[in-house]
Design a protein around this motif. Structure first.
Motif, PDB file in Angstrom:
ATOM      1  N   ARG A   1       0.792  -1.263   0.108  1.00  0.00           N
ATOM      2  CA  ARG A   1      -0.024   0.100  -0.037  1.00  0.00           C
ATOM      3  C   ARG A   1       0.814   1.260  -0.047  1.00  0.00           C
ATOM      4  N   PHE A   2       1.874   1.309   0.878  1.00  0.00           N
ATOM      5  CA  PHE A   2       2.778   2.483   0.944  1.00  0.00           C
ATOM      6  C   PHE A   2       3.457   2.655  -0.462  1.00  0.00           C
ATOM      7  N   ASP A   3       4.124   1.429  -0.952  1.00  0.00           N
ATOM      8  CA  ASP A   3       4.591   1.643  -2.656  1.00  0.00           C
ATOM      9  C   ASP A   3       3.813   2.284  -3.436  1.00  0.00           C
ATOM     10  N   ILE A   4       2.435   1.954  -3.478  1.00  0.00           N
ATOM     11  CA  ILE A   4       1.512   2.693  -4.445  1.00  0.00           C
ATOM     12  C   ILE A   4       1.217   3.896  -3.928  1.00  0.00           C
ATOM     13  N   GLU A   5       0.786   4.243  -2.770  1.00  0.00           N
ATOM     14  CA  GLU A   5       0.652   5.707  -2.422  1.00  0.00           C
ATOM     15  C   GLU A   5       1.722   6.591  -2.641  1.00  0.00           C
TER      16      GLU A   5
ATOM     17  N   ASN B   1       8.594   6.477 -14.416  1.00  0.00           N
ATOM     18  CA  ASN B   1       8.593   7.475 -13.574  1.00  0.00           C
ATOM     19  C   ASN B   1      10.081   7.835 -12.985  1.00  0.00           C
ATOM     20  N   LEU B   2      10.965   6.943 -13.246  1.00  0.00           N
ATOM     21  CA  LEU B   2      12.305   7.034 -12.530  1.00  0.00           C
ATOM     22  C   LEU B   2      13.030   8.136 -12.716  1.00  0.00           C
ATOM     23  N   GLN B   3      12.913   9.208 -13.680  1.00  0.00           N
ATOM     24  CA  GLN B   3      13.432  10.379 -13.923  1.00  0.00           C
ATOM     25  C   GLN B   3      12.860  11.272 -12.816  1.00  0.00           C
ATOM     26  N   ALA B   4      11.801  11.073 -12.177  1.00  0.00           N
ATOM     27  CA  ALA B   4      11.071  12.095 -11.329  1.00  0.00           C
ATOM     28  C   ALA B   4      11.347  11.727  -9.873  1.00  0.00           C
ATOM     29  N   ILE B   5      11.896  10.618  -9.652  1.00  0.00           N
ATOM     30  CA  ILE B   5      12.223  10.117  -8.257  1.00  0.00           C
ATOM     31  C   ILE B   5      13.535   9.777  -7.898  1.00  0.00           C
ATOM     32  N   GLY B   6      14.654  10.510  -8.740  1.00  0.00           N
ATOM     33  CA  GLY B   6      15.924  10.439  -8.611  1.00  0.00           C
ATOM     34  C   GLY B   6      16.692   9.064  -8.934  1.00  0.00           C
ATOM     35  N   GLY B   7      15.873   8.428  -9.902  1.00  0.00           N
ATOM     36  CA  GLY B   7      16.357   6.964 -10.314  1.00  0.00           C
ATOM     37  C   GLY B   7      17.270   7.137 -11.575  1.00  0.00           C
ATOM     38  N   ILE B   8      17.376   8.197 -12.385  1.00  0.00           N
ATOM     39  CA  ILE B   8      18.260   8.242 -13.602  1.00  0.00           C
ATOM     40  C   ILE B   8      19.282   9.676 -13.290  1.00  0.00           C
TER      41      ILE B   8
ATOM     42  N   ASN C   1       9.446   9.115 -25.095  1.00  0.00           N
ATOM     43  CA  ASN C   1       8.435   8.555 -24.212  1.00  0.00           C
ATOM     44  C   ASN C   1       7.199   8.699 -24.313  1.00  0.00           C
ATOM     45  N   LYS C   2       6.203   7.877 -24.358  1.00  0.00           N
ATOM     46  CA  LYS C   2       4.910   8.361 -24.583  1.00  0.00           C
ATOM     47  C   LYS C   2       4.156   7.456 -23.330  1.00  0.00           C
ATOM     48  N   ARG C   3       4.632   7.234 -22.477  1.00  0.00           N
ATOM     49  CA  ARG C   3       4.135   6.497 -21.185  1.00  0.00           C
ATOM     50  C   ARG C   3       4.481   7.017 -19.856  1.00  0.00           C
ATOM     51  N   MET C   4       3.674   6.861 -18.679  1.00  0.00           N
ATOM     52  CA  MET C   4       3.952   7.108 -17.599  1.00  0.00           C
ATOM     53  C   MET C   4       3.478   6.215 -16.459  1.00  0.00           C
ATOM     54  N   MET C   5       3.972   5.952 -15.200  1.00  0.00           N
ATOM     55  CA  MET C   5       3.308   5.189 -14.414  1.00  0.00           C
ATOM     56  C   MET C   5       2.123   5.957 -13.418  1.00  0.00           C
ATOM     57  N   ALA C   6       1.030   5.672 -13.394  1.00  0.00           N
ATOM     58  CA  ALA C   6       0.150   6.070 -12.663  1.00  0.00           C
ATOM     59  C   ALA C   6      -0.308   5.428 -11.416  1.00  0.00           C
ATOM     60  N   VAL C   7      -0.949   6.241 -10.511  1.00  0.00           N
ATOM     61  CA  VAL C   7      -1.657   5.668  -9.237  1.00  0.00           C
ATOM     62  C   VAL C   7      -3.159   5.422  -9.616  1.00  0.00           C
ATOM     63  N   VAL C   8      -3.793   4.180  -9.768  1.00  0.00           N
ATOM     64  CA  VAL C   8      -5.140   3.975 -10.302  1.00  0.00           C
ATOM     65  C   VAL C   8      -5.984   3.796  -8.738  1.00  0.00           C
ATOM     66  N   LYS C   9      -7.247   3.935  -8.888  1.00  0.00           N
ATOM     67  CA  LYS C   9      -8.063   3.350  -7.580  1.00  0.00           C
ATOM     68  C   LYS C   9      -9.545   3.323  -8.339  1.00  0.00           C
ATOM     69  N   GLY C  10     -10.144   2.335  -7.706  1.00  0.00           N
ATOM     70  CA  GLY C  10     -11.478   1.849  -7.892  1.00  0.00           C
ATOM     71  C   GLY C  10     -12.160   0.958  -7.164  1.00  0.00           C
ATOM     72  N   ASN C  11     -13.418   0.486  -7.504  1.00  0.00           N
ATOM     73  CA  ASN C  11     -14.156  -0.206  -6.799  1.00  0.00           C
ATOM     74  C   ASN C  11     -13.853  -1.759  -7.370  1.00  0.00           C
ATOM     75  N   LEU C  12     -14.331  -2.692  -6.377  1.00  0.00           N
ATOM     76  CA  LEU C  12     -14.141  -4.050  -6.946  1.00  0.00           C
ATOM     77  C   LEU C  12     -15.363  -4.752  -6.756  1.00  0.00           C
ATOM     78  N   ALA C  13     -16.112  -5.516  -7.796  1.00  0.00           N
ATOM     79  CA  ALA C  13     -17.229  -6.542  -7.712  1.00  0.00           C
ATOM     80  C   ALA C  13     -16.798  -7.739  -6.760  1.00  0.00           C
TER      81      ALA C  13
ATOM     82  N   PRO D   1       2.336  11.820  -6.171  1.00  0.00           N
ATOM     83  CA  PRO D   1       2.754  12.619  -5.114  1.00  0.00           C
ATOM     84  C   PRO D   1       4.173  13.264  -5.288  1.00  0.00           C
ATOM     85  N   TYR D   2       4.461  13.353  -6.656  1.00  0.00           N
ATOM     86  CA  TYR D   2       5.494  14.074  -7.093  1.00  0.00           C
ATOM     87  C   TYR D   2       5.234  14.372  -8.703  1.00  0.00           C
ATOM     88  N   SER D   3       6.066  15.303  -9.023  1.00  0.00           N
ATOM     89  CA  SER D   3       5.717  16.164 -10.346  1.00  0.00           C
ATOM     90  C   SER D   3       6.547  15.367 -11.466  1.00  0.00           C
TER      91      SER D   3
END
Length: 323
Positions: free
Chosen positions: A184-188, A208-215, A237-249, A317-319
């Protein structure tokens, strides 16, 4: 009592407050150890982060890529015992170890899978608890049996030998929770998790490694560096890593890929596969997924296996803005 069986699921809703201090056995995480006179120079030529400038008191995120810039491993790198540790999902270790050792025959370096145990300390009191282990106040600290590494304000990693892990667990008097809470912490915190399932699929910027000091873009050559540089300077680069949230059936299956679809007019198209996910008690889930970085605001998502669900893209949580 088996020390691995002292951890219970923490069943909380999205609005529940977490305990102030929690400990988890991170059984699905491990590390690669690297020792030897050439460890710094060898690793510097293999990974996206700057190994040369990393002090004993720091950790950094980084990636190891193939020649085309596709990621074999995303890891947290830090000084550990007499060398380096590259902390990452255990399922990625076998492939990553083989790739990392490919050219090691030409260097005085020994690269092995770690036998240490990974424990996660979490919560508002995590910092104070780790402070009680040592006089050091650095972000990476030698402790009895291994190392303590700061992940974020409310989270620390302990990488220690099995004897010390057992002592820590048996003496810990606060909440002992399963590693789902660590997930949960990793995702948030939107920290990429690359398991065996998605190795060699993404370039580092898609995670998103460029945004969190990984490159480090000024360190010189390393495997895959051309692709990483083009992604920055030519905008490929045409992609990004996103945090997503939703309901479950219903409960998500644990042993198969979880695919999200996105709305396109009245139709739905495959959007991406969850890198990791966490489920709350009130049938809400969160996850990390790599998506196109040009999706319109408000794009609706759903689980392919649960088409009546609806998911949204959450703020990071970052830009991702290029400096």
């Amino acid at each position: 009592m088996d020390w691995k069986n002292q951890f219970s699921p923490l069943d909380v809703t999205t609005s529940d407050t977490l305990p102030d201090l929690m400990l988890s056995y991170l059984g699905s995480w491990s590390a690669i150890n690297m020792i030897g006179p050439d460890k710094k120079s060898y690793l510097q030529g293999q990974v996206t982060c700057n190994v040369v400038t990393l002090t004993n008191e720091q950790s950094t995120l980084g990636a190891h890529c193939d020649a085309k810039g596709k990621v074999w491993s995303v890891f947290r790198l830090f000084h550990h015992n007499d060398g380096y540790a590259l902390f990452q999902p255990a399922s990625a270790i076998d492939v990553e170890l083989a790739e990392l050792k490919k050219y090691a025959i030409f260097s005085k370096v020994e690269i092995t899978a770690s036998q240490d145990v990974a424990l996660g300390v979490m919560g508002n009191e995590a910092q104070n608890w780790v402070d009680s282990l040592t006089d050091s106040r650095a972000d990476v600290r030698p402790i009895t049996g291994g190392s303590a590494v700061k992940i974020s304000e409310k989270r620390w990693l302990l990488l220690v030998n099995q004897d010390q892990a057992e002592i820590i667990i048996n003496e810990f008097s606060s909440s002992k929770v399963t590693e789902a809470t660590w997930t949960r912490f990793d995702i948030e915190e939107a920290l990429p998790v690359v398991t065996a399932q998605v190795q060699n699929e993404y370039i580092p910027q898609a995670l998103n490694l460029q945004a969190i000091g990984g490159i480090c873009f000024t360190k010189g050559c390393y495997t895959g560096q051309e692709t990483v540089a083009r992604a920055k300077y030519r905008g490929i680069n045409k992609r990004m890593m996103a945090v997503v949230k939703g309901n479950l059936a219903e409960e998500l299956p644990s042993a198969e890929p979880i695919v999200l679809e996105r709305s396109v007019g009245e139709n739905w198209r495959t959007a991406g596969e969850l890198l990791t996910h966490y489920t709350f008690k009130d049938n809400v889930a969160i996850g990390l997924v790599v998506l196109p970085n040009d999706l319109e605001d408000g794009t609706q998502l759903r689980l392919a296996i649960q088409p009546d669900t609806r998911w949204t893209i959450e703020p990071l949580p970052y830009s991702l803005a290029d400096e």
